[in-house]
Write an enzyme that holds these catalytic residues in place. Sequence first.
Site, PDB file in Angstrom:
ATOM      1  N   LYS A   7       3.933  62.045  47.658  1.00  0.00           N
ATOM      2  CA  LYS A   7       3.445  63.629  47.640  1.00  0.00           C
ATOM      3  C   LYS A   7       4.300  64.694  48.111  1.00  0.00           C
ATOM      4  O   LYS A   7       4.902  65.650  47.760  1.00  0.00           O
ATOM      5  CB  LYS A   7       2.088  63.414  47.570  1.00  0.00           C
ATOM      6  CG  LYS A   7       1.057  64.963  47.552  1.00  0.00           C
ATOM      7  CD  LYS A   7       0.255  64.787  46.953  1.00  0.00           C
ATOM      8  CE  LYS A   7      -0.509  64.779  48.838  1.00  0.00           C
ATOM      9  NZ  LYS A   7      -0.514  66.030  49.332  1.00  0.00           N
ATOM     10  N   ASN A   8       4.208  63.788  49.485  1.00  0.00           N
ATOM     11  CA  ASN A   8       4.390  65.195  50.358  1.00  0.00           C
ATOM     12  C   ASN A   8       5.736  65.830  51.023  1.00  0.00           C
ATOM     13  O   ASN A   8       6.392  66.314  51.626  1.00  0.00           O
ATOM     14  CB  ASN A   8       3.630  64.773  52.099  1.00  0.00           C
ATOM     15  CG  ASN A   8       2.263  64.976  52.268  1.00  0.00           C
ATOM     16  OD1 ASN A   8       1.664  66.245  51.197  1.00  0.00           O
ATOM     17  ND2 ASN A   8       1.580  64.712  52.655  1.00  0.00           N
ATOM     18  N   CYS A  45      -9.087  74.671  52.201  1.00  0.00           N
ATOM     19  CA  CYS A  45      -9.004  73.879  51.031  1.00  0.00           C
ATOM     20  C   CYS A  45     -10.100  72.881  52.087  1.00  0.00           C
ATOM     21  O   CYS A  45     -10.065  73.653  52.841  1.00  0.00           O
ATOM     22  CB  CYS A  45      -7.532  72.930  51.313  1.00  0.00           C
ATOM     23  SG  CYS A  45      -7.418  71.849  53.008  1.00  0.00           S
ATOM     24  N   ARG A  55      -6.402  76.126  55.927  1.00  0.00           N
ATOM     25  CA  ARG A  55      -5.401  76.242  56.561  1.00  0.00           C
ATOM     26  C   ARG A  55      -3.912  77.650  56.835  1.00  0.00           C
ATOM     27  O   ARG A  55      -3.605  77.815  55.736  1.00  0.00           O
ATOM     28  CB  ARG A  55      -4.486  75.594  55.040  1.00  0.00           C
ATOM     29  CG  ARG A  55      -6.038  74.349  54.631  1.00  0.00           C
ATOM     30  CD  ARG A  55      -5.529  73.178  55.437  1.00  0.00           C
ATOM     31  NE  ARG A  55      -4.225  72.647  55.652  1.00  0.00           N
ATOM     32  CZ  ARG A  55      -4.035  71.988  54.303  1.00  0.00           C
ATOM     33  NH1 ARG A  55      -4.773  71.337  53.851  1.00  0.00           N
ATOM     34  NH2 ARG A  55      -3.123  70.985  54.695  1.00  0.00           N
ATOM     35  N   ASP A  89      -3.787  61.872  57.832  1.00  0.00           N
ATOM     36  CA  ASP A  89      -3.855  61.078  56.434  1.00  0.00           C
ATOM     37  C   ASP A  89      -4.994  60.508  56.131  1.00  0.00           C
ATOM     38  O   ASP A  89      -5.385  59.942  55.150  1.00  0.00           O
ATOM     39  CB  ASP A  89      -2.906  62.371  55.808  1.00  0.00           C
ATOM     40  CG  ASP A  89      -2.277  63.174  55.883  1.00  0.00           C
ATOM     41  OD1 ASP A  89      -1.202  63.216  55.286  1.00  0.00           O
ATOM     42  OD2 ASP A  89      -3.089  64.197  55.908  1.00  0.00           O
ATOM     43  N   ARG A 116      -4.766  63.800  43.216  1.00  0.00           N
ATOM     44  CA  ARG A 116      -3.889  64.947  44.121  1.00  0.00           C
ATOM     45  C   ARG A 116      -2.979  64.007  44.152  1.00  0.00           C
ATOM     46  O   ARG A 116      -0.878  64.043  44.656  1.00  0.00           O
ATOM     47  CB  ARG A 116      -4.179  65.656  44.421  1.00  0.00           C
ATOM     48  CG  ARG A 116      -5.247  66.758  43.943  1.00  0.00           C
ATOM     49  CD  ARG A 116      -5.593  68.312  45.265  1.00  0.00           C
ATOM     50  NE  ARG A 116      -5.216  68.277  46.251  1.00  0.00           N
ATOM     51  CZ  ARG A 116      -4.663  68.162  47.301  1.00  0.00           C
ATOM     52  NH1 ARG A 116      -5.944  68.207  47.740  1.00  0.00           N
ATOM     53  NH2 ARG A 116      -3.487  68.782  48.111  1.00  0.00           N
TER      54      ARG A 116
HETATM   55  C1  EPZ Z   1       1.164  68.603  55.453  1.00  0.00           C
HETATM   56  O1  EPZ Z   1       0.598  69.760  56.440  1.00  0.00           O
HETATM   57  C2  EPZ Z   1       0.573  67.314  54.612  1.00  0.00           C
HETATM   58  N1  EPZ Z   1       0.448  68.096  53.061  1.00  0.00           N
HETATM   59  C3  EPZ Z   1      -1.040  67.918  54.531  1.00  0.00           C
HETATM   60  O2  EPZ Z   1      -1.324  66.652  54.023  1.00  0.00           O
HETATM   61  C4  EPZ Z   1      -0.955  66.855  56.551  1.00  0.00           C
HETATM   62  O3  EPZ Z   1      -2.091  66.055  56.889  1.00  0.00           O
HETATM   63  C5  EPZ Z   1      -0.510  67.798  56.901  1.00  0.00           C
HETATM   64  O4  EPZ Z   1       1.127  68.007  56.896  1.00  0.00           O
HETATM   65  C6  EPZ Z   1      -0.146  67.002  58.661  1.00  0.00           C
HETATM   66  O5  EPZ Z   1       0.356  65.780  58.716  1.00  0.00           O
HETATM   67  C7  EPZ Z   1       1.811  68.509  52.341  1.00  0.00           C
HETATM   68  O6  EPZ Z   1       2.858  68.155  52.870  1.00  0.00           O
HETATM   69  C8  EPZ Z   1       1.636  68.957  51.698  1.00  0.00           C
HETATM   70  P1  EPZ Z   1       0.723  71.485  59.376  1.00  0.00           P
HETATM   71  P2  EPZ Z   1       0.846  70.897  56.651  1.00  0.00           P
HETATM   72  O7  EPZ Z   1       1.366  73.144  58.827  1.00  0.00           O
HETATM   73  O8  EPZ Z   1       2.122  71.422  56.408  1.00  0.00           O
HETATM   74  C9  EPZ Z   1      -2.009  73.919  61.834  1.00  0.00           C
HETATM   75  C10 EPZ Z   1      -2.231  65.633  52.910  1.00  0.00           C
HETATM   76  O9  EPZ Z   1      -3.225  64.384  52.931  1.00  0.00           O
HETATM   77  N2  EPZ Z   1      -1.135  75.434  61.483  1.00  0.00           N
HETATM   78  O10 EPZ Z   1       1.684  70.358  59.631  1.00  0.00           O
HETATM   79  O11 EPZ Z   1      -0.793  72.436  55.483  1.00  0.00           O
HETATM   80  C11 EPZ Z   1      -3.237  74.101  60.637  1.00  0.00           C
HETATM   81  O12 EPZ Z   1      -4.004  74.593  60.329  1.00  0.00           O
HETATM   82  C12 EPZ Z   1      -2.127  66.209  53.355  1.00  0.00           C
HETATM   83  O13 EPZ Z   1      -1.534  64.650  52.023  1.00  0.00           O
HETATM   84  C13 EPZ Z   1      -1.568  76.138  62.206  1.00  0.00           C
HETATM   85  O14 EPZ Z   1      -2.458  76.983  63.071  1.00  0.00           O
HETATM   86  O15 EPZ Z   1       0.008  70.973  57.790  1.00  0.00           O
HETATM   87  C14 EPZ Z   1      -3.197  71.871  61.334  1.00  0.00           C
HETATM   88  O16 EPZ Z   1      -4.053  72.273  62.288  1.00  0.00           O
HETATM   89  C15 EPZ Z   1      -3.631  67.050  53.846  1.00  0.00           C
HETATM   90  N3  EPZ Z   1      -0.355  77.746  61.365  1.00  0.00           N
HETATM   91  C16 EPZ Z   1      -1.945  71.579  61.897  1.00  0.00           C
HETATM   92  O17 EPZ Z   1      -1.100  73.279  62.207  1.00  0.00           O
HETATM   93  C17 EPZ Z   1       0.187  77.534  60.575  1.00  0.00           C
HETATM   94  O18 EPZ Z   1       0.802  78.648  60.291  1.00  0.00           O
HETATM   95  C18 EPZ Z   1      -0.623  70.965  61.176  1.00  0.00           C
HETATM   96  O19 EPZ Z   1      -0.720  71.684  59.889  1.00  0.00           O
HETATM   97  C19 EPZ Z   1       0.602  76.332  59.868  1.00  0.00           C
HETATM   98  C20 EPZ Z   1      -0.079  74.594  60.498  1.00  0.00           C
END
Ligand code: EPZ
Length: 419
Positions: A22-23, A117, A122, A306, A398
Amino acid sequence: MSQLIVRGGSRLGGEAGIQGAKNSVLPILAATLLTADQVELQGCPRLRDVDASIRILEGLGCTARWEGEDVLVVDTRGLGGCVVSEALMREMRSSAIFLGAILARCGRAELSYPGGCELGPRPIDLHLSGLRDLGAEIDDAGGVLHCRARRLQGREIVLSLPSVGATENLMLAACGAAGTTTIANAAREPEIVDLQDFLTACGARVSGAGTSTVSVEGGRPLHGCTYHVMPDRIVAATYLCAAASAGGEVFLRRAREEHLSTVTAVLREAGCSIFSDKKGIACASKGRLSAVRPVRTAPYPGFPTDAQAILMAALLRCRGAVVFEENMFENRYRHVDELARMGASIRVSGRAAVVTGVERLHGASVRCTDLRGGAALCVAALAAEGETEVSETGHIDRGYENIARDLRALGADILRTED
Ligand code: EPZ
């Protein structure tokens, strides 16, 4: 609403194929916008989030059609718009990943702010600051992102944390920028490597994915391609934890251990026998696991957030106690109360959760709170005596193409019922 009915307490045994990731497929679907051409995605999973992405592409004037079980053909030649509706942004908050590609292709984009979410806020501040670094003008007042980029210009971008989504969004925008872009402190997840491989197949010059510095030589015309999506490492981790917890022997076709080595390391420490080769991963477990050292979630190659709920579910009957530390999301213990209804003993304090192993779990009526928390309920139910009813399974759909089909192939007694 559909429910999953699980009769637990018996050992697993069998073989299942692992769906496409998915990711990985979500950013790849956004990346198709960079090629005014046709793209064939093989091994594309049929998920609610993929359906939402298809609706976004169709809303932009593109077409997407399924050919066979897991081949999706996307044609972006008809692209005519640059707006993603609020409804679609709310349906899938990771739709922000489309921003960079729409900007690169159209020079402007309009998306509503993706909400938070179930896992908590997020933010996308890193996405927006990186795009502004590339020359985009973004007005984010009033909950709608009005973005313009007369001309994106490559440059060095330094991420303050290795955000997966920000890394992917900036890779896509950089493909449309003149000159070279380097993304420092980039996320290193395998899905980023898959995105680089897809972009390369389309004629892009991208390198460094999987390391902390990704480079993109922008401004190259991209063409369509046929691409096979990598297997889903979190789905594989889910089924390994199911076997670890219920006991038995399973084989997961196409799973790649190098993508989830921190998970298999913990399962081996807990007493599982795990072997892998290029065909997949085999796991054997007696079912009663040993306690393991503290599990701390971290950006890749650390333990994946995850898989936190899923591993917790597998360790509910372990001999001893296990400390979890969730460092990635604020609200990622929502599954704990539901697991407690099955007899689990878990104490949460801030980012920490302590699981004290119990002799037995019992079936109960439980409710999915989020995608991976829902999968964790299924893992726990397989080790519980009696019947468990899992409701609000839309969360699971999802990210899992058909969790009941896969777990049944592994020998589980699980059925989906429609109300
Ligand atoms: C991706 O989310 C995945 N989703 C998530 O999987 C996964 O948990 C996450 O990466 C971490 O590995 C997809 O790929 C679609 P991040 P993403 O940006 O990109 C903070 C699942 O269950 N952050 O690496 O949103 C954020 O709040 C989902 O499949 C900022 O502060 O994750 C978080 O604490 C859930 N500012 C941390 O970084 C930003 O602009 C990691 O977020 C972006 C992120």
